[in-house]
Design a protein around this motif. Structure first.
Motif, PDB file in Angstrom:
ATOM      1  N   ASN A 125       0.851  -1.200   0.000  1.00 50.91           N
ATOM      2  CA  ASN A 125       0.000   0.000   0.000  1.00 50.91           C
ATOM      3  C   ASN A 125       0.889   1.253   0.000  1.00 50.91           C
ATOM      4  O   ASN A 125       1.003   1.946   1.024  1.00 50.91           O
ATOM      5  CB  ASN A 125      -0.888  -0.037   1.266  1.00 50.91           C
ATOM      6  N   ALA A 137      -1.330   2.485  -8.574  1.00 51.14           N
ATOM      7  CA  ALA A 137      -2.524   2.837  -9.357  1.00 51.14           C
ATOM      8  C   ALA A 137      -2.558   4.321  -9.690  1.00 51.14           C
ATOM      9  O   ALA A 137      -2.148   5.162  -8.882  1.00 51.14           O
ATOM     10  CB  ALA A 137      -3.778   2.470  -8.554  1.00 51.14           C
ATOM     11  N   GLY A 138      -3.060   4.617 -10.879  1.00 53.79           N
ATOM     12  CA  GLY A 138      -3.374   5.995 -11.246  1.00 53.79           C
ATOM     13  C   GLY A 138      -2.165   6.920 -11.318  1.00 53.79           C
ATOM     14  O   GLY A 138      -1.010   6.482 -11.364  1.00 53.79           O
ATOM     15  N   ASP A 144      -6.337  -1.011 -10.430  1.00 51.74           N
ATOM     16  CA  ASP A 144      -7.290   0.080 -10.673  1.00 51.74           C
ATOM     17  C   ASP A 144      -7.303   1.050  -9.491  1.00 51.74           C
ATOM     18  O   ASP A 144      -7.016   0.662  -8.366  1.00 51.74           O
ATOM     19  CB  ASP A 144      -8.711  -0.481 -10.847  1.00 51.74           C
ATOM     20  N   GLY A 145      -7.704   2.296  -9.762  1.00 54.03           N
ATOM     21  CA  GLY A 145      -7.857   3.275  -8.690  1.00 54.03           C
ATOM     22  C   GLY A 145      -6.732   4.290  -8.677  1.00 54.03           C
ATOM     23  O   GLY A 145      -6.126   4.572  -9.723  1.00 54.03           O
ATOM     24  N   VAL A 146      -6.450   4.824  -7.532  1.00 52.41           N
ATOM     25  CA  VAL A 146      -5.422   5.854  -7.368  1.00 52.41           C
ATOM     26  C   VAL A 146      -4.623   5.538  -6.107  1.00 52.41           C
ATOM     27  O   VAL A 146      -5.217   5.384  -5.021  1.00 52.41           O
ATOM     28  CB  VAL A 146      -6.079   7.259  -7.223  1.00 52.41           C
ATOM     29  N   THR A 147      -3.311   5.411  -6.245  1.00 48.82           N
ATOM     30  CA  THR A 147      -2.467   5.232  -5.059  1.00 48.82           C
ATOM     31  C   THR A 147      -2.730   6.376  -4.082  1.00 48.82           C
ATOM     32  O   THR A 147      -2.890   7.532  -4.494  1.00 48.82           O
ATOM     33  CB  THR A 147      -0.980   5.181  -5.499  1.00 48.82           C
ATOM     34  N   ARG A 148      -2.790   6.064  -2.810  1.00 46.51           N
ATOM     35  CA  ARG A 148      -3.226   7.058  -1.801  1.00 46.51           C
ATOM     36  C   ARG A 148      -2.220   8.200  -1.614  1.00 46.51           C
ATOM     37  O   ARG A 148      -1.027   8.062  -1.918  1.00 46.51           O
ATOM     38  CB  ARG A 148      -3.473   6.361  -0.455  1.00 46.51           C
ATOM     39  N   PRO A 204      -6.114   2.197  -2.749  1.00 47.09           N
ATOM     40  CA  PRO A 204      -7.003   1.482  -3.674  1.00 47.09           C
ATOM     41  C   PRO A 204      -7.082  -0.014  -3.340  1.00 47.09           C
ATOM     42  O   PRO A 204      -6.097  -0.593  -2.885  1.00 47.09           O
ATOM     43  CB  PRO A 204      -6.330   1.698  -5.032  1.00 47.09           C
ATOM     44  N   THR A 258      -7.384  -6.939  -5.981  1.00 45.60           N
ATOM     45  CA  THR A 258      -8.232  -8.090  -6.327  1.00 45.60           C
ATOM     46  C   THR A 258      -7.395  -9.375  -6.222  1.00 45.60           C
ATOM     47  O   THR A 258      -6.154  -9.313  -6.215  1.00 45.60           O
ATOM     48  CB  THR A 258      -8.729  -7.968  -7.782  1.00 45.60           C
TER      49      THR A 258
END
Ligand SMILES: O=P(O)(O)OC[C@@]1(O)O[C@H](CO)[C@@H](O)[C@@H]1O
Length: 309
Positions: free
Chosen positions: A8, A60-61, A84-88, A107, A110
């Motif tokens: 993460n 992601a992103g 998918d999504g955006v890394t925080r 994000p 899966t």
């Protein structure tokens, strides 16, 4: 080769500001944006000491792209799993008196993302030691970390764990080479408040009983740490004050510096602890990792003693 896993990662936004006022906007003095995440910090610190490692993780992103680009710009090897999504973006505020942090969930991953990571782990030809650091993204499988450890150990690799989750306790039975809890995590996991050497002895003994081979126990702002190999315990303390700017990446760099020396020379605990404490202290004096400019000097001002058996 060291490999690090940051499941993460984050862009850290570090802000220097006047005291926060409820229901009011304040204007900050400065803000910086750095590519981070606990395992990545270990890779960056190793690189600053001239040691290569491979950084693994889920990205992601636009923020994920930024973190991977920065990682490669620093000369670190990186094998990203794109999700998918955006890394925080994690936010850290220093108002001159206190540090405040807001850490976002990141994000979701899966089962397919997890499989891709396992395929990467299984294809490594040079994996000596996997350092698994930090929190898990949302939707990670319950046994994700068990599987990560199993894939690494199947390849004959050592595993080092620096996990903020209570999962650390169950993973102790996989006999990791080293864990690096701080005193708060140690209290949460093993139920021992550490104020004295005897408290540390009890907590460290519990970690070994649970299956851990070695423990590096950091004591946060107290500027000290314990190391135990199951036979002996060492206590290290820095004998100088620092001008705290941001303690955020200090623990990760402490771990990197310790591993750098100790992994190849397990009898060299004293020098490993000195370098580790000096590096952590120097990192806390800047935003992000800083330039390690005082590490050599600080190493000479760390005392280390072995506790009587
Ligand atoms: O949420 P996690 O993964 O536990 O911690 C994330 C994090 O706080 O760890 C690093 C400092 O150790 C920061 O760069 C990053 O924002």
């Amino acid at each position: 080769m060291f490999y690090t896993l940051t499941a993460n990662p984050a862009v850290d936004m570090t802000v220097s500001c006047p005291p926060l006022v409820p229901n009011e906007n304040i204007r900050s003095f400065s803000a910086s944006y750095t590519a981070n995440g606990k395992g990545l910090d270990v890779s960056f610190a190793l690189k600053k000491f001239g040691v290569d490692s491979v950084a693994l993780g889920f990205f992601a992103g636009f923020t994920g792209k930024y973190v991977v680009d920065e990682t490669m710009n620093m000369g670190c090897l990186c094998r990203p799993v794109w999700i998918d999504g955006v890394t925080r973006i994690n936010s850290y505020f220093n108002d001159g008196q206190s540090e405040h942090g807001i850490l976002n969930p990141g994000p979701a991953i899966t089962p397919q993302n997890e499989q891709e990571l396992f395929r990467i782990l299984d294809s490594t030809g040079d994996l000596d030691c996997l350092i698994v650091s930090g929190s898990l993204p949302p939707k990670a499988s319950k046994d994700f970390l068990d599987k990560v450890v199993a894939h690494a150990q199947d390849r004959g690799a050592d595993v080092v764990l620096d996990l903020s989750s209570d999962k650390l306790k169950t993973l102790c039975s996989t006999h990791p080479l080293l864990i690096k809890p701080n005193h708060h995590e140690m209290r949460e996991i093993f139920g021992v408040q550490i104020d004295t050497d005897d408290d540390a002895r009890r907590a460290l003994a519990l970690a070994h009983e649970a299956g851990v081979q070695n423990v590096l126990l950091t004591m946060g702002s107290r500027g000290s740490a314990y190391f135990s190999n199951g036979e002996d315990i060492w206590y290290a303390k820095r004998e100088f004050n620092i001008k705290l700017v941001s303690s955020v990446c200090a623990g990760d760099c402490t771990l990197a510096a310790f591993l750098l020396k100790w992994y190849k020379d397990r009898d060299n605990v004293e020098e490993s602890l000195k370098l580790a404490m000096a590096t952590g202290a120097n990192v806390a004096e800047s935003v992000g990792l800083g330039d390690f400019g005082h590490v050599d000097e600080y190493s000479k001002r760390v005392t280390v003693r072995k506790l009587p058996r």
